[in-house]
Design a protein around this motif. Structure first.
Motif, PDB file in Angstrom:
ATOM      1  N   LEU A  89       0.854  -1.188  -0.035  1.00 23.89           N
ATOM      2  CA  LEU A  89      -0.168  -0.030   0.101  1.00 23.89           C
ATOM      3  C   LEU A  89       0.770   1.285  -0.109  1.00 23.89           C
ATOM      4  O   LEU A  89       1.745   1.455   0.689  1.00 23.89           O
ATOM      5  CB  LEU A  89      -0.845  -0.078   1.175  1.00 23.89           C
ATOM      6  CG  LEU A  89      -1.573   1.400   1.621  1.00 23.89           C
ATOM      7  CD1 LEU A  89      -2.734   1.543   0.672  1.00 23.89           C
ATOM      8  CD2 LEU A  89      -2.285   1.164   2.920  1.00 23.89           C
ATOM      9  N   ASP A  90       0.516   2.148  -0.925  1.00 22.90           N
ATOM     10  CA  ASP A  90       1.170   3.688  -0.867  1.00 22.90           C
ATOM     11  C   ASP A  90      -0.054   4.457  -0.531  1.00 22.90           C
ATOM     12  O   ASP A  90      -0.936   4.639  -1.123  1.00 22.90           O
ATOM     13  CB  ASP A  90       1.586   3.856  -2.231  1.00 22.90           C
ATOM     14  CG  ASP A  90       2.296   5.155  -2.285  1.00 22.90           C
ATOM     15  OD1 ASP A  90       2.077   6.148  -1.638  1.00 22.90           O
ATOM     16  OD2 ASP A  90       3.038   5.370  -3.079  1.00 22.90           O
ATOM     17  N   THR A  91       0.214   4.975   0.737  1.00 22.84           N
ATOM     18  CA  THR A  91      -0.769   6.037   1.203  1.00 22.84           C
ATOM     19  C   THR A  91      -1.156   7.162   0.562  1.00 22.84           C
ATOM     20  O   THR A  91      -1.967   7.636   0.486  1.00 22.84           O
ATOM     21  CB  THR A  91      -0.884   5.934   2.710  1.00 22.84           C
ATOM     22  OG1 THR A  91       0.486   6.720   3.021  1.00 22.84           O
ATOM     23  CG2 THR A  91      -1.157   4.822   3.511  1.00 22.84           C
ATOM     24  N   LYS A  92      -0.013   7.720   0.071  1.00 24.92           N
ATOM     25  CA  LYS A  92       0.054   8.905  -0.758  1.00 24.92           C
ATOM     26  C   LYS A  92      -0.514   8.901  -2.038  1.00 24.92           C
ATOM     27  O   LYS A  92      -1.357   9.683  -2.257  1.00 24.92           O
ATOM     28  CB  LYS A  92       1.377   9.590  -0.840  1.00 24.92           C
ATOM     29  CG  LYS A  92       1.576  10.919  -1.504  1.00 24.92           C
ATOM     30  CD  LYS A  92       2.965  11.286  -1.480  1.00 24.92           C
ATOM     31  CE  LYS A  92       2.949  12.629  -2.237  1.00 24.92           C
ATOM     32  NZ  LYS A  92       4.481  13.312  -2.011  1.00 24.92           N
ATOM     33  N   THR A  93      -0.240   7.982  -2.913  1.00 22.26           N
ATOM     34  CA  THR A  93      -0.993   7.747  -4.169  1.00 22.26           C
ATOM     35  C   THR A  93      -2.149   6.995  -4.211  1.00 22.26           C
ATOM     36  O   THR A  93      -2.938   6.767  -5.088  1.00 22.26           O
ATOM     37  CB  THR A  93       0.130   7.146  -5.063  1.00 22.26           C
ATOM     38  OG1 THR A  93       0.457   5.720  -4.785  1.00 22.26           O
ATOM     39  CG2 THR A  93       1.433   7.750  -5.160  1.00 22.26           C
TER      40      THR A  93
END
Length: 611
Positions: A133-137
């Motif tokens: 998981l990439d919380t920013k993108t």
């Protein structure tokens, strides 16, 4: 080695997702009994819940429990598998300025992604299935290893994305029906898994081996893309090997195998070898013994049982200095039934023979003695033309290309092989239709599955060999291996499924794989002096020696009773004229292996149709 799970939805409440992921984690307990977690991770795009079952192998501390975050708090991962070259990658990443909070391989995946993006996967030597998981993108990467050693299933329905390492809980939650095409292919071709997204349930998808998908949480779609192409890699390897002599090629093979085994000996828990009397696992054990102080093997057989693998495993033990634990119990009817039921539950899919039970007994014995990691020889036949069919494929290829000078010597070697395996000619004849066409036979009303297992005589033999790696053989064997090992909380490590070994195996010229009536000729040369000659020069293939006496002991009666009890549920797949009482008897199943495969399939179908 673990189990992963997750669910995301922009319109479903978090408690519903938490319940689903909790059910998956509970169903996967054997995949990771050392730590379980279900964690809600609310995102701007919706509700996300990740789950994990941990089997602690590397960095046994709680710091490597998952879900695992990077130190910045932007990236999170749930991971199943092992990155064997994690120490080398860690050192390289530290040189680039990355810092680490753990001593494990999971954090290396996070930092590698931060450094190289999706190109990081191709740097991994290992087996893996993970969700990152990439919380920013607001993206989740779902990634599966090159050959699908580790499973990853998913379903996207009405905006709900759910994924897991196993099938049972997802199928139950979504009310999925068993996939009759999956059953049909397995019955006729012994091919259940392949390079597609097929799974045992309709509507449940397997992420194909060597693929990844990037899911945008604000508009979830699953569009798998290939990141690894074995064909192009093998072609590059063929070019790289061009001009090298036989000695140089064998030296490279030995060095590659040595490294593949060496990396798989990295463990913070005890490890052992799953041993047969065959070339592949014996060579793995011998190479491991050169690099490890004390190698222990587990073999289904007994030194005093001449029709088992025991005598050959005992000879290997004496030659290579390996301690072997023999698994050869006297099974009662109740024990056999219990073993069958446990194996069917672990597989959550049909299987055609009782050899899958024998494999399960080996893992059970190893776990009972405290081992959490077993190395094995799976993949050697696919990687180095160990199957008899390759002799026929090569014979047709030489004839089609009028290479008569090679043909005479090759035919002589084939004659030697057939002479050594005369007792199996009936079995070969029985299976001929699988390779040369003809409609599937049987008593069940299933979708007709037509696969082309034969070879095009005009194409290079390694291209057909590659299909055994990616489609017709190895994927199904990996399913058996993964489900049986994880059913006993054991990590199975397979040096022959190292991508460098398989690429080299495909790229080697055919005369280094088939020679003098031997398959895997190059492996036999590497094994010279390391294993007993009785194993190195054996032309026959034994496999697990599981006698059909298990049918008479009580398993046959159990299968028959289960089928007759479930007959109303099975009416749509049973031929109306079929006499169940006379067809699936222990004696009939013993005489006709296909009936045994049908019986096992019917028992599995009955369990899934009654939901």
């Amino acid at each position: 080695m673990c189990g992963i799970a997750g669910a995301f939805s922009s319109n479903q409440p978090a408690p519903m997702l938490t319940k689903l992921v909790g059910e998956i984690v509970a169903s996967q307990l054997a995949r990771g009994p050392d730590h379980q977690a279900v964690v809600e991770l609310p995102q701007p795009a919706g509700q996300l819940v990740l789950g994990h079952n941990r089997l602690s192998i590397i960095d046994l501390s709680e710091h490597s429990n998952q879900p695992l975050w990077d130190h910045s708090g932007r990236y999170c991962i749930v991971f199943n598998g092992e990155i064997y070259n994690y120490l080398e990658l860690r050192a390289e990443l530290q040189g680039l300025g990355h810092r680490f909070q753990t001593q494990g391989d999971t954090e290396v995946i996070l930092e590698a992604y931060k450094a190289w993006g999706k190109a990081a996967w191709e740097r991994f030597i290992g087996m893996f299935a993970f969700a990152l998981l990439d919380t920013k993108t607001q993206e989740i990467w779902l990634v599966r290893d090159r050959f699908g050693v580790k499973p990853l299933f998913y379903r996207l329905q009405d905006g709900l994305l759910a994924f897991a390492s196993s099938t049972e809980a997802l199928a139950r939650h979504f009310g999925l029906s068993p996939n009759l095409e999956y059953v049909s292919r397995g019955l006729y071709y012994y091919v259940y898994e392949d390079d597609s997204d097929i799974s045992p349930y309709i509507g449940l998808h397997a992420l194909p081996a060597g693929h990844h998908t990037c899911v945008q949480l604000n508009q979830p779609k699953v569009e798998p893309q290939r990141y690894y192409d074995l064909k192009s890699r093998a072609e590059q390897k063929i070019q790289a090997l061009e001009g090298l002599g036989e000695k140089a090629l064998l030296d490279e093979l030995e060095a590659t195998l040595h490294t593949a085994v060496q990396l798989r000996l990295r463990s913070d828990v005890p490890l052992a070898i799953s041993l047969s009397g065959g070339l592949d696992s014996s060579l793995v054990a011998a190479l491991a013994a050169q690099q490890h102080e004390q190698v222990v093997g587990f073999c289904y057989g007994h030194p005093q049982a001449p029709r088992s693998e025991g005598p050959l495993a005992q000879a290997l033990a004496q030659k290579a200095g390996i301690e072997v634990h023999f698994v050869w119990p006297e099974h009662s009817k109740e024990q056999l039934i219990q073993a069958f039921e446990k194996t069917l539950t672990a597989q959550d899919a049909p299987f055609p023979t009782f050899s899958i039970l024998a494999q399960n007994f080996v893992y059970e014995a190893a776990r009972a003695e405290g081992y959490k990691v077993l190395l094995g020889g799976q993949g050697g036949d696919e990687g180095f033309m160990g199957y008899r069919k390759f002799f026929l494929f090569q014979l047709r290829y030489l004839l089609a290309h009028k290479r008569y000078a090679e043909l005479a010597g090759f035919a002589l070697g084939l004659a030697r092989l057939l002479s050594a395996e005369m007792y199996k000619l009936g079995l070969f004849w029985h299976n001929r239709q699988r390779y040369f066409g003809g409609p599937p036979q049987g008593n069940l009303r299933l979708p007709e599955a037509r696969l082309t297992l034969g070879a095009n005589s005009s194409q290079a033999p390694w291209l057909r060999q590659m299909l055994d790696v990616t489609r017709y053989s190895l994927p199904t064997l990996l399913r058996y291996e993964d489900r049986n090992s994880m059913g006993h909380s054991i990590e199975s490590r397979l040096p022959f499924v190292d991508y460098r070994v398989l690429e080299l195996g495909l790229a080697l010229p055919v005369h280094l794989k088939l020679r003098h009536g031997y398959g895997k000729w190059a492996l036999r040369q590497v094994a010279r002096g390391k294993i007993p000659e009785s194993i190195r020069t054996a032309r026959y293939k034994r496999g697990f020696d599981v006698t059909q006496s298990w049918l008479a002991t009580g398993l046959g009666q159990h299968l028959q009773e289960q089928i007759q009890t479930a007959a109303p549920l099975l009416r749509e797949v049973l031929n109306p004229q079929l006499n169940l009482a006379q067809t699936y008897t222990p004696a009939q199943m013993q005489q006709h292996p296909r009936l045994l495969a049908e019986a096992i399939s019917l028992v599995w179908l009955a369990r899934r149709l009654k939901r």
